[in-house]
Design a protein around this motif. Structure first.
Motif, short mmCIF file in Angstrom:
data_model
loop_
_atom_site.label_atom_id
_atom_site.label_comp_id
_atom_site.label_asym_id
_atom_site.label_seq_id
_atom_site.Cartn_x
_atom_site.Cartn_y
_atom_site.Cartn_z
N VAL A 163 0.80 -1.25 -0.07
CA VAL A 163 0.05 -0.05 0.05
C VAL A 163 0.91 1.23 0.04
O VAL A 163 0.56 2.21 -0.71
CB VAL A 163 -1.03 0.18 1.20
CG1 VAL A 163 -1.71 1.34 1.18
CG2 VAL A 163 -1.93 -1.00 1.24
N GLU A 164 1.95 1.24 0.80
CA GLU A 164 2.95 2.38 0.84
C GLU A 164 3.37 2.73 -0.34
O GLU A 164 3.52 3.82 -0.71
CB GLU A 164 4.22 2.00 1.97
CG GLU A 164 3.70 1.87 3.48
CD GLU A 164 3.02 0.46 3.50
OE1 GLU A 164 2.32 0.66 4.65
OE2 GLU A 164 2.92 -0.32 2.64
N ASN A 165 3.73 1.83 -1.45
CA ASN A 165 4.32 1.98 -2.76
C ASN A 165 3.22 2.58 -3.69
O ASN A 165 3.58 3.55 -4.32
CB ASN A 165 4.91 0.81 -3.39
CG ASN A 165 6.43 0.21 -2.60
OD1 ASN A 165 6.84 1.15 -1.91
ND2 ASN A 165 6.75 -0.73 -3.11
N CYS A 166 2.08 2.21 -3.43
CA CYS A 166 0.93 2.48 -4.32
C CYS A 166 0.73 3.96 -3.77
O CYS A 166 0.79 5.06 -4.67
CB CYS A 166 -0.31 1.75 -4.11
SG CYS A 166 -1.49 2.25 -5.13
N LYS A 167 0.76 4.44 -2.59
CA LYS A 167 0.43 5.89 -2.00
C LYS A 167 1.55 6.83 -2.33
O LYS A 167 1.39 7.97 -2.89
CB LYS A 167 0.41 5.69 -0.56
CG LYS A 167 -0.93 5.22 0.02
CD LYS A 167 -0.88 5.37 1.42
CE LYS A 167 -2.30 4.80 1.93
NZ LYS A 167 -2.52 4.79 3.45
N ALA A 168 2.83 6.16 -2.53
CA ALA A 168 4.00 7.13 -2.77
C ALA A 168 3.96 7.40 -4.35
O ALA A 168 4.22 8.43 -5.06
CB ALA A 168 5.33 6.28 -2.86
N PHE A 169 3.52 6.40 -5.37
CA PHE A 169 3.40 6.59 -6.73
C PHE A 169 2.20 7.62 -7.07
O PHE A 169 2.54 8.73 -7.76
CB PHE A 169 2.88 5.25 -7.38
CG PHE A 169 2.59 5.36 -8.80
CD1 PHE A 169 3.51 5.64 -9.66
CD2 PHE A 169 1.36 5.52 -9.25
CE1 PHE A 169 3.23 5.43 -11.16
CE2 PHE A 169 1.02 5.88 -10.62
CZ PHE A 169 2.00 5.60 -11.66
N MET A 170 1.06 7.64 -6.14
CA MET A 170 0.02 8.50 -6.50
C MET A 170 0.36 9.94 -5.88
O MET A 170 0.02 10.92 -6.63
CB MET A 170 -1.23 8.07 -5.88
CG MET A 170 -2.02 6.87 -6.31
SD MET A 170 -3.06 6.23 -5.22
CE MET A 170 -4.63 7.34 -5.68
N GLN A 171 0.95 9.95 -4.80
CA GLN A 171 1.49 11.28 -4.25
C GLN A 171 2.43 12.14 -5.44
O GLN A 171 2.40 13.15 -5.80
CB GLN A 171 2.07 11.30 -2.97
CG GLN A 171 2.54 12.63 -2.81
CD GLN A 171 3.21 12.44 -1.06
OE1 GLN A 171 3.33 11.16 -0.50
NE2 GLN A 171 3.70 13.45 -0.53
N LYS A 172 3.52 11.17 -5.98
CA LYS A 172 4.26 11.61 -6.87
C LYS A 172 3.57 12.44 -8.05
O LYS A 172 3.89 13.32 -8.71
CB LYS A 172 5.37 10.86 -7.08
CG LYS A 172 6.52 11.33 -8.49
CD LYS A 172 7.33 12.48 -7.89
CE LYS A 172 7.95 12.59 -6.49
NZ LYS A 172 8.69 13.77 -5.98
N PHE A 173 2.70 11.60 -8.73
CA PHE A 173 1.83 11.55 -9.81
C PHE A 173 1.10 13.16 -9.73
O PHE A 173 1.04 13.88 -10.47
CB PHE A 173 0.83 10.37 -9.96
CG PHE A 173 0.24 10.50 -11.49
CD1 PHE A 173 0.74 9.50 -12.43
CD2 PHE A 173 -0.58 11.50 -11.94
CE1 PHE A 173 0.03 9.37 -13.78
CE2 PHE A 173 -1.35 11.58 -13.22
CZ PHE A 173 -0.69 10.45 -14.09
N LYS A 174 0.47 13.05 -8.60
CA LYS A 174 -0.11 14.30 -8.53
C LYS A 174 0.64 15.45 -8.12
O LYS A 174 0.36 16.78 -8.68
CB LYS A 174 -1.06 14.16 -7.06
CG LYS A 174 -2.12 13.02 -7.02
CD LYS A 174 -2.86 13.02 -5.87
CE LYS A 174 -4.00 11.71 -5.94
NZ LYS A 174 -4.69 11.43 -4.53
N GLU A 175 1.93 15.58 -7.63
CA GLU A 175 2.78 16.40 -7.49
C GLU A 175 3.26 17.12 -8.81
O GLU A 175 3.14 18.22 -8.83
CB GLU A 175 3.91 16.14 -6.74
CG GLU A 175 3.55 16.06 -5.10
CD GLU A 175 4.86 15.41 -4.35
OE1 GLU A 175 5.96 15.38 -5.07
OE2 GLU A 175 4.92 15.25 -3.27
#
Length: 225
Positions: free
Chosen positions: A145-157
């Protein structure tokens, strides 16, 4: 009889000695039949910096079959170009290094968690992995889940930063347009008085010439004494 029974043993011993002699290092160097030279492999990522690098599995939605199809398992990256500053998403298969996804992260793009799976997320993109631009719906799955959240956060940034760049550029273009308009108006204002002065000077010269002609005519018309 004894000599006959010992014959195979002696032959075996001779074979061992012969094999041992063959294994001895003679010091001779044998050149390879084919010389292999190192070849520099270019990936197209040499002028880019990696912002994020995660193991994952990628899927694309097949509209014709109305189902998800696997694109490959490998590493997904966010890469930022050192000159243009553009950021793209690239994913390659682990073994073949074949490109699974390759597109810019642009203003207005969004990513969201895949329904019913907090280790996966989905997004739309104009993808170029097959050599031509295609509208794709991607789904990516991570091991945690952590990797998925990291991916989504970077995408949005990245998407938000691109939007801010566009707004800043629009504001700069508007300001530049207004400044250019004011400069042109000031220039026209400065040129008008000069034109008026020049016209007045010409009018004054014409008046002087006319007076001189009239004066000359008057002198000629006066009878001599």
């Amino acid at each position: 009889m004894a000599s006959i029974s010992n014959e195979p043993e002696r032959e075996h011993r001779d074979e061992e000695e012969s094999a041992a002699n063959e294994d001895e290092d003679t010091g001779a160097q044998v050149a390879p039949i084919v010389r292999l030279e190192e070849v520099a492999v270019t990936t197209g990522e040499e002028d880019e910096d990696t912002l994020l690098d995660l193991k994952s599995k990628l899927y694309r939605f097949d509209k014709d079959g109305s189902q998800w199809k696997e694109r490959g398992a490998g590493t997904v990256k966010f890469l930022k170009h050192r000159v243009s500053g553009k950021i793209r998403l690239v994913m390659r298969q682990s073994k073949t290094l074949k490109i699974c996804a390759n597109h810019l992260v642009a203003s207005g793009m969004t990513v969201q968690e895949h329904a019913g799976n907090d280790k996966s997320c989905v997004w739309h993109a104009r993808d170029f992995s097959d050599g031509e631009l295609k509208d794709e719906l991607f789904c990516i799955r991570f091991a945690s889940v952590e990797n998925c959240k990291a991916f989504m956060q970077k995408f949005k940034e990245v998407a938000e930063s691109e939007e801010e760049k566009e707004e800043s550029k629009d504001a700069s273009d508007t300001a530049a347009g207004l400044l250019e308009k004011l400069t042109v108006e000031e220039k026209e204002t400065e040129e008008k008085p000069v034109e008026k002065v020049a016209a007045a000077a010409d009018e004054k010269d014409e008046k002087k010439k006319s007076e001189a002609v009239e004066e000359k005519k008057t002198e000629e018309s006066v009878p001599s004494a």
